[in-house]
Scaffold this active site. Structure first.
Site, short mmCIF file in Angstrom:
data_model
loop_
_atom_site.label_atom_id
_atom_site.label_comp_id
_atom_site.label_asym_id
_atom_site.label_seq_id
_atom_site.Cartn_x
_atom_site.Cartn_y
_atom_site.Cartn_z
N GLY A 1 0.80 -1.22 0.00
CA GLY A 1 0.00 0.00 0.00
C GLY A 1 0.83 1.27 0.00
O GLY A 1 1.99 1.28 -0.40
N LEU A 48 -4.30 -5.17 -4.21
CA LEU A 48 -3.23 -4.17 -4.22
C LEU A 48 -1.88 -4.77 -3.82
O LEU A 48 -1.74 -5.35 -2.74
CB LEU A 48 -3.58 -3.04 -3.25
CG LEU A 48 -2.61 -1.86 -3.23
CD1 LEU A 48 -2.57 -1.15 -4.57
CD2 LEU A 48 -2.99 -0.89 -2.11
N ASP A 49 -0.91 -4.65 -4.74
CA ASP A 49 0.48 -5.07 -4.49
C ASP A 49 0.60 -6.55 -4.14
O ASP A 49 1.56 -6.97 -3.50
CB ASP A 49 1.10 -4.23 -3.36
CG ASP A 49 1.12 -2.76 -3.72
OD1 ASP A 49 0.99 -1.94 -2.80
OD2 ASP A 49 1.25 -2.44 -4.92
N GLU A 50 -0.39 -7.36 -4.56
CA GLU A 50 -0.38 -8.80 -4.25
C GLU A 50 -0.15 -9.65 -5.50
O GLU A 50 -0.23 -10.88 -5.42
CB GLU A 50 -1.72 -9.20 -3.61
CG GLU A 50 -2.04 -8.50 -2.30
CD GLU A 50 -1.29 -9.10 -1.11
OE1 GLU A 50 -1.28 -8.50 -0.04
OE2 GLU A 50 -0.69 -10.20 -1.30
#
Ligand SMILES: Nc1nc2c(c(=O)[nH]1)N[C@@H](CN(C=O)c1ccc(C(=O)N[C@@H](CCC(=O)O)C(=O)O)cc1)CN2
Length: 299
Positions: free
Chosen positions: A216, A242-244
């Site tokens: 994040g 998100l960002d995964e």
């Protein structure tokens, strides 16, 4: 005088005019490499590079990347697809093939930070990053001059929480079918699922932390508060989470108690731009296979 990029591209095209890359993923079993290499051999192709990996020789997932040459690539490809489909059915293969001389179209999204964008543009200008860049899209005006001085179209589309839907519609209208790859070069807006679905496993982001730490916003501030001794950057495919998304490349650097947040950001910028450039280069060279939420990267 010819631009260095043009000279390097012309040399690249001469070498790669007769080359193609084949990427395969399938359940592991004996005979896969033999079947594929025989198919290439019987059609007069010569293997230049071959990389493979299996998750479990007793029955896992098998991954294969073959770069090969054919003196008559057009004729080769007209026959190859049919024969490859037969092999793919037999071995339950997911496969894709791309011509080395077919440069991918890479659209870059950026916000205010310049380091990741400029790294990609510098490598492109030098002829080291073999892509076409149809445009750069940004939610701020700051980077216009840096982009337009290289002759690349720059489009400013402001984004706010209230206008995100309309802004994304404008972005997608601009991108159209011009992007084989979208790169988020420190683009600081979360893409909606409706956007992400338009380019599956073809949107690459650079996150400014060593994921899974500090997902994040504001990772450097959080890293500083945590008193970390390592900071890092992670380049990954963008998904709705998100960002995964599947990680393509990461790197780290040591920091210590003397470093404040601005020091972390300064040290981090060098990591970010190099991690992103490596990830983009490997994607462009068809060296990345996504399997589940992971990648196999044949460097
Ligand atoms: N669907 C996805 N979109 C994006 C991803 C992703 O993984 N999936 N990565 C981000 C990049 N990023 C961290 O690397 C990131 C960017 C922005 C934010 C954020 O909270 N943005 C706010 C707006 C902030 C602002 O207006 O300044 C928001 O979008 O509401 C978190 C992480 C890129 N997109």
């Amino acid at each position: 005088m010819k631009h260095i990029r043009t000279e390097r591209w012309e040399k690249h095209d001469r070498v790669n005019e007769h080359r193609a890359r084949l990427l395969i993923s399938c359940p592991d079993k004996p005979g896969i490499v033999a079947a594929v290499s025989d198919l290439l051999y019987m059609q007069g192709a010569n293997i230049i590079e071959s990389s493979q990996y299996t998750t479990d020789p007793t029955g896992g997932q098998f991954f294969l990347r073959i770069e090969f040459e054919s003196a008559y690539m057009d004729q080769f490809l007209s026959v190859f697809e049919t024969k490859m489909n037969d092999a793919a059915t037999k071995f339950q293969m997911d496969w894709r093939l791309s011509r080395a001389s077919q440069r991918k179209n890479m659209v870059i999204f950026a916000s205010k930070g310049s380091h990741c964008l400029l790294e990609l543009l510098w490598r492109w200008q030098a002829g080291d990053l073999l892509v076409n860049i149809p445009m750069v899209i940004s939610n701020h005006e700051d980077l216009r001059e840096s982009v337009e001085m290289l002759g690349i179209p720059f489009h400013h589309i402001p984004v706010t929480k209230d206008t995100k839907k309309e802004a994304e519609a404008k972005q997608l209208e601009l991108v159209g079918n011009q992007a084989d790859l979208i790169v988020l070069a420190r683009y600081m807006q979360i893409l909606s699922p409706e956007f992400v679905v338009t380019h599956p496993h073809s949107i690459i982001n650079i996150h400014h932390s060593f994921l899974p730490a500090f997902v994040g916003a504001h990772p450097y501030e959080r890293a500083y508060d945590r008193g970390v001794k390592l900071i890092g950057a992670t380049s990954h495919y963008v998904t709705d989470e998100l960002d995964e998304g599947p990680i393509i490349e990461q790197d780290v650097a040591r920091v210590d108690h003397k470093d404040d947040v601005e020091d972390l950001k300064r040290i981090g910028r060098t990591i970010e731009r190099n991690v992103l450039a490596r990830a983009v280069t490997w994607h462009v060279e068809d060296r990345v296979i996504v399997h589940g939420n992971k990648t196999v990267v044949f460097q």
